[in-house]
Design an enzyme around this catalytic site. Structure first.
Site, PDB file in Angstrom:
ATOM      1  CB  CYS A 103      -0.959  -0.059   1.187  1.00  0.00           C
ATOM      2  SG  CYS A 103      -2.356   1.057   1.095  1.00  0.00           S
ATOM      3  CG  HIS A 104      -0.317   4.934   1.432  1.00  0.00           C
ATOM      4  ND1 HIS A 104      -1.536   4.290   1.358  1.00  0.00           N
ATOM      5  CD2 HIS A 104      -0.479   6.129   0.839  1.00  0.00           C
ATOM      6  CE1 HIS A 104      -2.394   5.085   0.747  1.00  0.00           C
ATOM      7  NE2 HIS A 104      -1.786   6.207   0.413  1.00  0.00           N
TER       8      HIS A 104
END
Length: 170
Positions: A103-104
């Site tokens: 994800c991030h």
């Protein structure tokens, strides 16, 4: 069995921490939660999962671990302003130990300046950041580039966890 560091702080993506950690521990690996302050409890952003930080990143070395897990959410963005967290992550990449990002999480690798020439994936909103860091972005559920395993979002967790295990076993 491997000793895996999981670095996080408040507002991590709950499932991106809990599911890999549960799978690693069930397989007999040891997971140590590393954060900004030992003994502090940090909270996930969606489900409010509470996780106790075992070791402060300032007092922790990559040398004591076989691999690194970086869950997504807002946690990587909050960690990237801490020089010790950035150095900790950079040490794993520099030593070619397995690094698992979802994800991030690539935000922390971007700040560590370790993505130039690498191929990975990540959350849609950081595609341009990954490219600006000199990396090749691909839109796949999991990408393995040497010691680096990356995935896009919680929906990719089964493929992500499987790829992490394959790298740990190699």
């Amino acid at each position: 069995m491997s000793r895996i560091a999981a670095i996080l702080t408040d507002w991590f993506e709950d499932s991106e921490h809990t599911q890999p950690v549960e799978a690693f521990e069930k397989a007999g690996h040891t997971v140590v939660t590393v954060g900004l302050e030992a003994g502090k409890t940090v909270t996930g952003k969606k489900s409010g999962t509470e996780v106790k930080i075992h070791q402060a990143v300032a007092d922790t070395s990559a040398e004591g671990f076989d691999a690194l897990l970086i869950p997504g959410g807002f946690s990587p963005d909050k960690l990237r302003v801490d020089e010790k967290a950035v150095a900790f992550v950079r040490a794993f990449m520099d030593s070619n130990k397995p690094v698992f990002v979802i994800c991030h999480a690539p935000q922390l690798l971007i700040t560590a300046d370790v993505l130039r020439g690498r191929t990975l994936t990540g959350y849609t909103s950081i595609i341009q950041d990954i490219k600006n860091a000199g990396a090749n972005f691909v839109d796949r559920e999991v990408v393995v580039d040497g010691n680096l395993v990356s995935s896009r979002n919680p929906g990719d967790l089964p493929a992500f966890i499987n790829a992490c295990f394959k790298l740990l076993e190699s």
